[in-house]
Design a protein around this motif. Structure first.
Motif, mmCIF file in Angstrom:
data_model
loop_
_atom_site.group_PDB
_atom_site.id
_atom_site.type_symbol
_atom_site.label_atom_id
_atom_site.label_comp_id
_atom_site.label_asym_id
_atom_site.label_seq_id
_atom_site.Cartn_x
_atom_site.Cartn_y
_atom_site.Cartn_z
ATOM 1 N N ILE A 238 51.604 32.981 13.562
ATOM 2 C CA ILE A 238 52.949 32.508 13.932
ATOM 3 C C ILE A 238 53.984 33.556 13.542
ATOM 4 C CG2 ILE A 238 54.730 30.767 13.506
ATOM 5 C CD1 ILE A 238 52.474 28.709 13.098
ATOM 6 N N GLU A 239 53.872 34.103 12.318
ATOM 7 C CA GLU A 239 54.850 35.113 11.883
ATOM 8 C C GLU A 239 54.740 36.381 12.728
ATOM 9 O OE1 GLU A 239 55.952 33.733 7.404
ATOM 10 O OE2 GLU A 239 54.955 35.675 7.621
ATOM 11 N N LEU B 54 56.291 35.554 16.226
ATOM 12 C CA LEU B 54 57.749 35.389 16.145
ATOM 13 C C LEU B 54 58.453 36.730 15.917
ATOM 14 C CD1 LEU B 54 58.192 32.107 14.038
ATOM 15 C CD2 LEU B 54 58.499 32.413 16.493
ATOM 16 N N GLY C 190 47.751 24.435 16.805
ATOM 17 C CA GLY C 190 47.191 23.151 16.408
ATOM 18 C C GLY C 190 47.423 22.955 14.915
ATOM 19 N N MET C 191 48.025 21.817 14.551
ATOM 20 C CA MET C 191 48.397 21.631 13.145
ATOM 21 C C MET C 191 48.135 20.184 12.721
ATOM 22 S SD MET C 191 49.646 24.195 11.407
ATOM 23 C CE MET C 191 50.814 25.186 12.351
ATOM 24 N N GLU D 11 55.536 19.090 19.072
ATOM 25 C CA GLU D 11 56.951 19.415 18.864
ATOM 26 C C GLU D 11 57.164 20.857 19.283
ATOM 27 O OE1 GLU D 11 58.869 18.143 15.327
ATOM 28 O OE2 GLU D 11 57.866 16.203 15.353
ATOM 29 N N GLU D 12 58.373 21.164 19.767
ATOM 30 C CA GLU D 12 58.649 22.530 20.202
ATOM 31 C C GLU D 12 59.860 23.106 19.505
ATOM 32 O OE1 GLU D 12 59.365 21.427 24.514
ATOM 33 O OE2 GLU D 12 60.555 23.246 24.423
ATOM 34 N N TYR D 13 59.729 24.398 19.173
ATOM 35 C CA TYR D 13 60.786 25.153 18.500
ATOM 36 C C TYR D 13 60.914 26.469 19.260
ATOM 37 C CZ TYR D 13 58.992 21.965 14.926
ATOM 38 O OH TYR D 13 58.534 20.859 14.264
ATOM 39 N N ASP D 14 61.827 26.538 20.215
ATOM 40 C CA ASP D 14 61.952 27.695 21.113
ATOM 41 C C ASP D 14 60.613 27.936 21.816
ATOM 42 O OD1 ASP D 14 64.651 28.015 20.272
ATOM 43 O OD2 ASP D 14 63.967 29.102 18.518
ATOM 44 N N ILE E 145 53.857 23.103 18.695
ATOM 45 C CA ILE E 145 52.889 22.671 17.687
ATOM 46 C C ILE E 145 52.307 21.324 18.094
ATOM 47 C CG2 ILE E 145 52.504 22.260 15.237
ATOM 48 C CD1 ILE E 145 53.825 24.805 15.189
ATOM 49 N N PHE F 12 50.462 17.021 12.162
ATOM 50 C CA PHE F 12 51.340 17.777 11.257
ATOM 51 C C PHE F 12 51.035 17.569 9.778
ATOM 52 C CE2 PHE F 12 54.655 19.603 14.068
ATOM 53 C CZ PHE F 12 54.246 19.042 15.257
#
Lengths: 67, 202
Positions: free
Chosen positions: B119-120, B123, B134-135, B149-152, B156, B160
């Motif tokens: 992810i890092e 990004l 997948g989390m 859920e979406e963040y830009d 995910i 969770f």
């Protein structure tokens, strides 16, 4: 201050907290996190200095093992 | 849209999948059945008996390399899919090198620190690349806890929170739900972008 944390509006005590302080206030206890402020990645070592202000969009993702 | 129309669009696209375990193998097969043209898969590991409770492999494949065996299994599902398999333990540089030309990237690791790493990396190094993770999918039951859920550009899928443990093992049903949810999101992103680009080009 008013923040958007993980896509939800929240009110948090205090103003201009560091991201590390916000994580503590919110009691996020997972060891492994990915954090963003206003769309920009904040790496672990920068959480002590990154400032969260009123109106900011903060993402704190917990890394959960399994797959 | 008809399935032929959908498949025609997907056949020109590339999806990267990082990890060929429970998430990666099932997600890859769902995308292959849907008609994605090219899949780039990577995993360093070999197939063990304990993997068969959720991963898309067979008894007689125990001991084989996951990435190449997944490529074989995809061929039996849809021989039109081009699979590029890398037997490698992925690091940040590899992720950029191997996946930079993909339309969508799927995170399919098991360890939390590997999830954080990809992810890092995406990004910071490939911010325009849609990344679907997948989390939280261990154990059984509790269907309604699984969501997206979406963040830009980051998506995910999962509950969770449920970490794997000895008494909360990963199992086919929930791992399969999340893997197919990731595939479903990849298809949606690809089709929506294709239709949007088509309108913009007219």
């Amino acid at each position: 201050m008013e923040l958007i944390i993980n896509n939800r509006k929240e009110t948090v005590e205090g103003d201009n907290l560091t991201l590390a302080e916000l994580i503590k206030v919110k009691n996020y206890t997972f060891k492994m996190l990915v954090t963003k402020i206003n769309g920009t990645l904040v790496k672990k070592n920068d959480r002590e200095t990154a400032i969260v202000k009123n109106g900011d969009n903060v993402v704190v993702l917990h890394m959960v093992s399994g797959g | 849209m008809t399935f032929e129309e959908i498949r025609k669009i997907l056949s020109t696209k590339t999806v990267g999948i990082a990890g060929c375990g429970g998430l990666g193998s099932n997600c890859a097969v769902a995308l292959a059945r849907s008609g994605v043209g090219k899949l780039i898969v990577a995993d360093f590991d070999i197939i063990q008996e304990s993997n068969l409770n959720r991963q898309y492999y067979y008894n007689d494949q125990i001991g084989q390399q996951k990435c190449h065996t997944l490529s074989d299994n995809i061929y039996f599902v849809n021989d039109q899919v081009k699979v590029v398999a890398h037997q490698i333990k992925l690091g940040p540089d590899d992720i950029v090198r191997i996946y930079k030309d993909c339309d969508v990237l799927i995170e399919a690791f098991d360890l939390a620190e590997m999830k954080q790493m990809i992810i890092e990396t995406v990004l910071s190094e490939m911010p325009d690349m849609p990344l679907i993770c997948g989390m939280g999918m261990a154990g059984f039951g509790n269907n309604n806890s699984i969501r997206m859920e979406e963040y830009d550009n980051l998506y995910i899928c999962g509950d969770f929170e449920t970490e794997i443990a000895v008494d909360v093992p990963p199992m086919a049903p929930r791992v399969g739900i999340v893997a197919n949810m990731q595939a479903n999101q990849a298809v949606e992103l690809i089709i929506k972008k294709h239709l949007k680009d088509g309108i913009n080009n007219k």
